[in-house]
Design an enzyme around this catalytic site. Sequence first.
Site, PDB file in Angstrom:
ATOM      1  N   ARG A   1       0.927  -1.084  -0.208  1.00  0.00           N
ATOM      2  CA  ARG A   1       0.202   0.559  -0.028  1.00  0.00           C
ATOM      3  C   ARG A   1       0.840   0.994   0.101  1.00  0.00           C
ATOM      4  O   ARG A   1       2.191   1.399   0.866  1.00  0.00           O
ATOM      5  CB  ARG A   1      -0.496   0.189   1.306  1.00  0.00           C
ATOM      6  CG  ARG A   1      -1.919  -1.510   1.782  1.00  0.00           C
ATOM      7  CD  ARG A   1      -2.862  -1.273   0.325  1.00  0.00           C
ATOM      8  NE  ARG A   1      -3.689  -2.051  -0.181  1.00  0.00           N
ATOM      9  CZ  ARG A   1      -4.463  -2.384  -0.649  1.00  0.00           C
ATOM     10  NH1 ARG A   1      -4.285  -2.039  -2.285  1.00  0.00           N
ATOM     11  NH2 ARG A   1      -5.396  -3.633  -0.972  1.00  0.00           N
ATOM     12  N   CYS A   2       0.747   2.182  -0.310  1.00  0.00           N
ATOM     13  CA  CYS A   2       0.924   3.737  -0.774  1.00  0.00           C
ATOM     14  C   CYS A   2       1.539   4.077   1.035  1.00  0.00           C
ATOM     15  O   CYS A   2       0.840   3.812   1.523  1.00  0.00           O
ATOM     16  CB  CYS A   2      -0.117   4.307  -1.041  1.00  0.00           C
ATOM     17  SG  CYS A   2       0.183   6.181  -1.511  1.00  0.00           S
ATOM     18  N   PRO A   3       2.333   4.323   1.018  1.00  0.00           N
ATOM     19  CA  PRO A   3       3.589   4.838  -0.222  1.00  0.00           C
ATOM     20  C   PRO A   3       4.497   3.890  -0.126  1.00  0.00           C
ATOM     21  O   PRO A   3       6.047   4.785  -1.398  1.00  0.00           O
ATOM     22  CB  PRO A   3       3.708   6.298   1.017  1.00  0.00           C
ATOM     23  CG  PRO A   3       4.808   5.929   1.857  1.00  0.00           C
ATOM     24  CD  PRO A   3       3.454   4.767   2.584  1.00  0.00           C
TER      25      PRO A   3
END
Length: 74
Positions: free
Chosen positions: A12-14
């Site tokens: 998942r981001c980042p």
Amino acid sequence: MGEIILDLKELRCPLPILKANRVLQTLEPGDCLRVLATDRHTIKDFHDFCRKTGHSLIAFSEQGNNLSFLIKKK
């Protein structure tokens, strides 16, 4: 060198941007990195990342939940 593939699916981001940036720093100018991801936020993130860093996003594809970005190092 050709193309290096970095499988970042399920991250998942980042994390996808951070990990891709780390690999890009080790490449020579003109080398390509293909990033495989599943987080929909990476679509905007990689477009913005390339615009800000000067790397070229030369291809993007989407097949189901799988995303593929081909980035050429500046």
